[in-house]
Scaffold this active site. Structure first.
Site, short mmCIF file in Angstrom:
data_model
loop_
_atom_site.label_atom_id
_atom_site.label_comp_id
_atom_site.label_asym_id
_atom_site.label_seq_id
_atom_site.Cartn_x
_atom_site.Cartn_y
_atom_site.Cartn_z
CG ASP A 1 8.52 10.94 43.03
OD1 ASP A 1 8.91 11.74 43.90
OD2 ASP A 1 8.75 9.71 43.07
CD1 TRP B 1 13.53 6.00 43.08
CD2 TRP B 1 12.07 4.72 44.18
NE1 TRP B 1 14.21 5.39 44.11
CE2 TRP B 1 13.35 4.60 44.80
CE3 TRP B 1 11.00 3.99 44.70
CZ2 TRP B 1 13.57 3.79 45.91
CZ3 TRP B 1 11.23 3.18 45.81
CH2 TRP B 1 12.49 3.09 46.39
CE LYS C 1 15.15 9.88 48.28
NZ LYS C 1 15.98 8.68 48.26
#
Length: 355
Positions: free
Chosen positions: A166, A99, A190
């Site tokens: 992030d 990511w 999540k």
């Protein structure tokens, strides 16, 4: 049989949140309508949005001068919104996984993008240290928890340029010094809510410094001005996020979540290190509390499929590791009970005894 949900995302939610969300789908707050069909501009939903924003600020001790946004598009859309809003000429990125690499790829379209360090050559099994961030960078970006590889940055870095993170998979799992950041963002699926909503915490005076035109929907100022309601927001996940934050607050807030996270991670890593059939994949000093990755030791590699089948039959769900790493991944997000971690440990010990 009780299911123990170790899925990496979408992932486990508190049972109370699921129950309350289900009730609201049928009848929201006794108004005779489903939350799926009420106007996002109704006073009933405005109250949800207001409480979600207030709880976010309270739980993370967000200082004055920051806005909390609830948007669509996932963290993947933020990968381009960040450089759109913050990069004038140059940005610095720490490459710690898939990511982080994707975020960096998007930034390259907006200006000079400096990779300050990478652990790609070691399959991202550690967090690079002692790197230099260019003093003239418009911002420094990192991914705090790497779900695929099981590494995590557990303390807020300090740097001389605006910092952006992030935090998709470890938000609310440890206290954060928000004042160190220009922006924090993440997908909620999540550790906070069902998929479909993205949270963004942005420092207001960090905006408005780029000379380029920013498309209306990609401009953070648009969403600040309209209270996350420039267009129809993802109503249901925002409601679930609000309920999850109520749940976190009821248990003692973020410090209590951190205590739970440490306890669960310590239990499972201790078993991985003790059990002769298993071994961790991440560098010990960089092990994630949220995504615990492990494999069979070389001499027991042939039993990998057998253990996965055995654990599944015992009620373990979502244990299979990401295809790029293999092995197993136990995601231990806030809503996962310590009893589920103990159940997995019991599985590992039973498998060890019989093989």
């Amino acid at each position: 049989m009780k299911k123990h949900n170790f899925s990496a995302g979408p992932s486990i939610l508190p049972s109370e949140v699921i129950e309350e969300t289900a009730k609201a789908v049928l009848d929201f707050n006794g108004i005779g309508l489903s939350i799926l069909e009420i106007s996002h501009r109704s006073k009933e939903f405005q109250a949800v949005m207001d409480e979600a924003e207030a709880l976010f600020k309270e739980l993370l001790n967000i200082p004055e001068g920051y806005s909390v946004l609830f948007l669509g598009g996932g963290a993947s859309l933020e990968f381009c919104m960040i450089p759109y809003n913050f990069m004038e000429k140059k940005a610095a990125y720490l490459n710690t996984g898939v990511w982080a690499k994707k975020a960096m790829k998007e930034a390259k379209a907006f200006g000079e993008t400096v990779e300050v360090a990478s652990s790609a050559d070691a399959n991202y099994t550690f967090i690079p240290k002692n790197y230099e961030i260019p003093a003239d960078a418009d911002y420094f970006h990192f991914t705090s928890n790497n779900t695929i590889y099981g590494t995590e940055i557990l303390e807020d870095p300090t740097c001389a340029v605006p910092m952006i993170a992030d935090m998709s998979s470890d938000i609310f799992s440890r206290p954060i010094d928000v004042s160190k950041y220009a922006c924090i963002y993440g997908g909620a699926q999540k550790n906070l809510a069902p998929s479909g909503v993205t949270f963004v915490v942005v420092k207001n005076d960090a905006l408005g410094k780029v000379s380029r035109y920013i498309p209306t929907m990609l401009n953070y100022q648009t969403h600040i001005n309209d209270g996350s309601m420039f267009n129809t927001p993802p109503v249901l996940p925002i409601y679930s996020a609000m309920l999850t934050m109520r749940w976190i607050k009821s248990l003692g807030g973020v410090p209590a979540m951190e205590k739970r996270a440490k306890e669960k991670a310590d239990m499972l890593y201790a078993e991985i290190d003790r059990n002769k059939m298993f071994m961790g994949t991440a560098a010990v000093e960089d092990r994630s509390r949220m995504n615990i990755c492990f494999v069979m030791t070389p001499e027991y590699k042939e039993f990998e499929a057998d253990f996965l089948k055995f654990a599944t039959e015992k009620g373990m769900v979502g244990l299979k590791g990401h295809r790029s790493v293999g092995g197993f991944r136990a995601s231990c997000y806030n809503a996962l009970a310590k009893e589920s971690v103990q159940a997995l440990i019991d599985c590992m010990q039973e498998f060890e005894k019989t093989h």
